[in-house]
Design an enzyme around this catalytic site. Structure first.
Site, PDB file in Angstrom:
ATOM      1  N   CYS A  51       0.941  -0.873  -0.159  1.00 28.38           N
ATOM      2  CA  CYS A  51       0.040   0.005   0.091  1.00 28.38           C
ATOM      3  C   CYS A  51       0.905   1.135  -0.098  1.00 28.38           C
ATOM      4  CB  CYS A  51      -0.983  -0.177   1.596  1.00 28.38           C
ATOM      5  SG  CYS A  51      -2.352   1.175   1.143  1.00 28.38           S
ATOM      6  N   ASP A  62      -8.902  -3.431  -7.750  1.00 25.25           N
ATOM      7  CA  ASP A  62      -8.179  -2.613  -6.513  1.00 25.25           C
ATOM      8  C   ASP A  62      -9.447  -1.505  -7.451  1.00 25.25           C
ATOM      9  OD1 ASP A  62      -7.581  -1.120  -5.503  1.00 25.25           O
ATOM     10  OD2 ASP A  62      -5.343  -2.078  -5.210  1.00 25.25           O
ATOM     11  N   HIS A 101      -8.011  -3.959  -3.252  1.00 27.92           N
ATOM     12  CA  HIS A 101      -6.717  -3.842  -2.127  1.00 27.92           C
ATOM     13  C   HIS A 101      -6.419  -4.333  -1.462  1.00 27.92           C
ATOM     14  CE1 HIS A 101      -4.272  -0.255  -2.205  1.00 27.92           C
ATOM     15  NE2 HIS A 101      -4.344  -0.496  -0.885  1.00 27.92           N
TER      16      HIS A 101
END
Length: 225
Positions: free
Chosen positions: A120, A167, A194
């Site tokens: 991330c 995502d 995600h």
């Protein structure tokens, strides 16, 4: 194999904590694990432990320590909001100093080569680490949303990128931009959202996580031992 909390010192004098674990059978190099916006929490520590199980030394610098020490956040709306605020209070260069402190620590411990693996926010920091830090010999970035903002930079070492096809925060067009700018870089996609690597998150996808991990370990074996 038992992890411990240690203190690192960045080149600007900043001290920060880190989770550090030695493998029982040290047959490989070392890895700096770069956190999400949720801090060095159970998930990040588990990644370090898993790397140690595979024979790698692993250290996860607590990048939020520059703003607030000891931050560990939950994967809920409150955690996301607080994590984003902490992330936004820091700058990329300071975070890179702390990542470099992790890599330098590994090499001080006798590790010949060091990789970075990030998730991330840490995925984007992984890209920047590969481009800017001489101590980094390999990089693996999971769902780094801001990588397209730095496509004018070129990684100095082998790098692999993982993205989820579902995502919502990283459009397919963004991934295509990365591939167009750097066709030499392996960009791997998975039928997942995600955060698919994290079994604490709603988007966890076991099959995608296992395949991405297999590929990650494969690159680490090729590059850092």
């Amino acid at each position: 194999m038992t992890g411990e909390t240690i203190t690192l010192q960045a080149s600007d004098g900043q001290e920060l904590s880190a989770y550090w674990v030695r493998p029982e059978t040290p047959t490989h190099g070392g890895v700096v694990v770069i956190q999400e916006i949720f801090g060095v929490n159970d998930h990040i520590r588990s990644v370090c432990d898993k790397l140690a199980d595979a024979g790698y030394y692993a250290v996860a610098p607590a990048l939020f320590d520059r703003a607030e020490p000891g931050v560990e956040l939950d994967y809920d709306a409150e955690g996301v909001a607080r994590g984003k605020a902490l992330k936004d209070s820091l700058d990329w260069d300071s975070a890179l100093l702390d990542i470099d402190a992790g890599a330098q620590f590994l090499k001080h411990e006798g590790v010949r080569k060091a990789a970075v693996v990030g998730f991330c926010w840490g995925g984007t920091l992984t890209w920047l680490s590969a481009c800017r830090l001489a101590a980094v010999d390999c990089a693996v970035a999971y769902y780094g949303a801001q990588i397209p903002s730095y496509l004018d930079e070129t990684p100095r070492c082998p790098i692999m990128l993982h993205f989820g096809e579902k995502d919502a925060s990283i459009p397919a067009e963004s991934v295509a931009r990365i591939q167009a700018a750097h066709p030499e870089i392996p960009i791997l996609s998975y039928p997942a959202g995600h955060g698919f690597n994290c079994d604490r998150r709603a988007d966890f996808d076991k099959g995608s996580a296992e395949l991405a991990w297999h590929r990650t370990i494969g690159l680490l074996q090729q590059t850092v031992g």
